[in-house]
Scaffold this active site. Structure first.
Site, PDB file in Angstrom:
ATOM      1  N   TYR A 118       0.838  -1.204   0.000  1.00 42.09           N
ATOM      2  CA  TYR A 118       0.000   0.000   0.000  1.00 42.09           C
ATOM      3  C   TYR A 118       0.873   1.254   0.000  1.00 42.09           C
ATOM      4  CZ  TYR A 118      -2.741   3.908   1.630  1.00 42.09           C
ATOM      5  OH  TYR A 118      -3.296   5.161   1.748  1.00 42.09           O
ATOM      6  N   HIS A 129       3.039  10.459   0.937  1.00 43.27           N
ATOM      7  CA  HIS A 129       2.174  10.341  -0.246  1.00 43.27           C
ATOM      8  C   HIS A 129       1.711  11.732  -0.640  1.00 43.27           C
ATOM      9  CE1 HIS A 129       0.705   5.926   0.503  1.00 43.27           C
ATOM     10  NE2 HIS A 129       1.977   5.982   0.141  1.00 43.27           N
ATOM     11  N   GLU A 150       0.336  13.517   2.756  1.00 40.76           N
ATOM     12  CA  GLU A 150       0.106  12.529   3.801  1.00 40.76           C
ATOM     13  C   GLU A 150       1.455  12.001   4.257  1.00 40.76           C
ATOM     14  OE1 GLU A 150      -4.187  10.503   2.696  1.00 40.76           O
ATOM     15  OE2 GLU A 150      -2.353   9.380   2.313  1.00 40.76           O
ATOM     16  N   ASN A 192       2.576   8.901   6.110  1.00 39.17           N
ATOM     17  CA  ASN A 192       2.119   7.586   6.560  1.00 39.17           C
ATOM     18  C   ASN A 192       3.172   6.946   7.449  1.00 39.17           C
ATOM     19  OD1 ASN A 192      -0.387   6.891   4.736  1.00 39.17           O
ATOM     20  ND2 ASN A 192       1.107   7.942   3.454  1.00 39.17           N
TER      21      ASN A 192
END
Length: 149
Positions: A19, A97, A111, A113
């Site tokens: 992911y 991201h 983002e 993460n």
């Protein structure tokens, strides 16, 4: 900024890593910032605990921030999440991201993460970085301070 903890955490490292970085590690607009990908993967995959990892993101309204601001926010979040622990006690992988669109601005948003193996490094014992009932107030205070600044 909003903070979101993902509900996953029981499988192999391949799921969250795919992911974060893409199946072939070629996810467009994804950039590893901090942490050792192989070490985090090995810790998750060797864990005998049911909940092997904790993952989530710090999501921003802005398209980007200065590098030093990102580093400070990530370091301060770690201090908030791991009070009383040093970085020798845990591992964390941070991946940026910038592929999701902010509906208000039409630009992509930032983002940050995070992926944390749920293992305390010094002892090998289970580490639970976030327990909502106990930690939500502290994490919410961190969010409010960052948003204010």
């Amino acid at each position: 900024m909003i903070i979101d903890f993902f509900r996953r955490g029981t499988g192999a490292a391949k799921g969250p890593i795919d992911y974060l970085l893409g199946k072939d590690r070629d996810r467009k607009h994804a950039k590893p910032l901090v942490g050792d990908l192989q070490e985090v993967t090995d810790l998750i995959d060797s864990s005998g605990y049911t909940k092997k990892y904790t993952a989530g993101c710090l999501s921003f309204y802005e398209h980007d921030l200065k590098e030093e601001d990102k580093q400070k926010i990530m370091a301060d979040f770690e201090k908030t999440l791991f009070p009383g622990l040093s970085s020798d006690n845990y591992r964390i992988l941070w991946v940026q991201h910038q592929d999701k669109v902010n509906a208000e601005t039409g630009k992509t948003r930032l983002e940050l993460n995070f992926l944390i193996p749920n293992i305390e490094i010094q002892t090998g014992k289970r580490l639970q970085p976030f327990f909502a009932k106990e930690d939500l107030f502290r994490v919410d205070c961190f969010k409010k301070m960052v948003n204010f600044e």
